[in-house]
Write a protein that holds these residues in place. Structure first.
Motif, PDB file in Angstrom:
ATOM      1  N   UNK A  30      36.183  40.098  49.467  1.00  0.00           N
ATOM      2  CA  UNK A  30      37.427  40.417  48.759  1.00  0.00           C
ATOM      3  C   UNK A  30      37.350  39.890  47.328  1.00  0.00           C
ATOM      4  N   UNK A  31      37.739  40.726  46.358  1.00  0.00           N
ATOM      5  CA  UNK A  31      37.777  40.344  44.953  1.00  0.00           C
ATOM      6  C   UNK A  31      39.215  40.462  44.487  1.00  0.00           C
ATOM      7  N   UNK A  32      39.771  39.362  43.961  1.00  0.00           N
ATOM      8  CA  UNK A  32      41.139  39.353  43.457  1.00  0.00           C
ATOM      9  C   UNK A  32      41.110  38.803  42.041  1.00  0.00           C
ATOM     10  N   UNK A  36      35.660  36.333  43.086  1.00  0.00           N
ATOM     11  CA  UNK A  36      35.131  36.619  44.406  1.00  0.00           C
ATOM     12  C   UNK A  36      35.591  35.536  45.374  1.00  0.00           C
ATOM     13  N   UNK A  37      36.279  35.928  46.450  1.00  0.00           N
ATOM     14  CA  UNK A  37      36.766  34.987  47.454  1.00  0.00           C
ATOM     15  C   UNK A  37      35.861  35.051  48.682  1.00  0.00           C
ATOM     16  N   UNK A  47      40.738  46.569  49.807  1.00  0.00           N
ATOM     17  CA  UNK A  47      41.305  47.333  48.700  1.00  0.00           C
ATOM     18  C   UNK A  47      40.636  46.847  47.425  1.00  0.00           C
ATOM     19  N   UNK A  48      40.322  47.762  46.521  1.00  0.00           N
ATOM     20  CA  UNK A  48      39.632  47.368  45.293  1.00  0.00           C
ATOM     21  C   UNK A  48      40.531  46.487  44.434  1.00  0.00           C
ATOM     22  N   UNK A  49      39.898  45.747  43.550  1.00  0.00           N
ATOM     23  CA  UNK A  49      40.641  44.861  42.655  1.00  0.00           C
ATOM     24  C   UNK A  49      41.603  45.684  41.798  1.00  0.00           C
ATOM     25  N   UNK A  50      42.857  45.258  41.731  1.00  0.00           N
ATOM     26  CA  UNK A  50      43.884  45.970  40.975  1.00  0.00           C
ATOM     27  C   UNK A  50      43.610  45.836  39.471  1.00  0.00           C
ATOM     28  N   UNK A  51      43.427  46.946  38.741  1.00  0.00           N
ATOM     29  CA  UNK A  51      43.105  46.868  37.313  1.00  0.00           C
ATOM     30  C   UNK A  51      44.197  46.201  36.480  1.00  0.00           C
TER      31      UNK A  51
END
Length: 129
Positions: A30-32, A36-37, A47-51
């Motif tokens: 998961x990338x937030x 990177x977590x 879910x992809x990282x929110x732009x």
């Protein structure tokens, strides 16, 4: 000497979000907010990282000022029409509403009212066949 890991191509793991079992190779990290977590999630939970979370991280080059600008002198240079009103310049617009032109008795010198409203009433003939 470095520690070796097993290939894990048949390993089974649980999704850290929903708890369902998947192959370890199917889980994604998961990338937030570009970080990177250590959370591994299944394809359904990922879910992809929110732009929009990246706003302000990168510089924005959006210049709006003009270097060494020049004033608009076309309004003065264009002169006047045959009635003595300004004509032909880039700012030769007078917006009209009620009263047309907007010039009142108090500010006639500030906002000259040289707009003329013209109307006409006609007839319409409708023929139904």
């Amino acid at each position: 000497m470095a520690t070796k890991y097993a290939s894990g191509k048949h390993s089974i793991a649980e999704c850290d979000r929903c708890g369902q079992r998947y192959k370890l190779s199917e889980l994604k990290k998961e990338v937030i907010k570009t970080k990177l977590f250590q959370i591994k999630v299944c394809p359904t939970c990922w879910d992809p990282d929110q732009p929009q979370l990246s706003l302000g991280l990168y510089p924005v080059n959006d210049p709006q000022a003009v270097r060494e600008p020049r004033p608009d002198v076309s309004y003065v240079m264009s002169g006047t029409d045959i009635n003595g009103y300004p004509a032909g310049g880039s700012r030769d617009i007078q917006w009209g509403w009620n009263p047309i032109g907007g010039g009142g008795s108090v500010d006639v010198d500030l906002t000259p009212n040289y707009l003329v409203g013209t109307t006409s009433v006609g007839t319409v003939t409708v023929t139904v066949s």
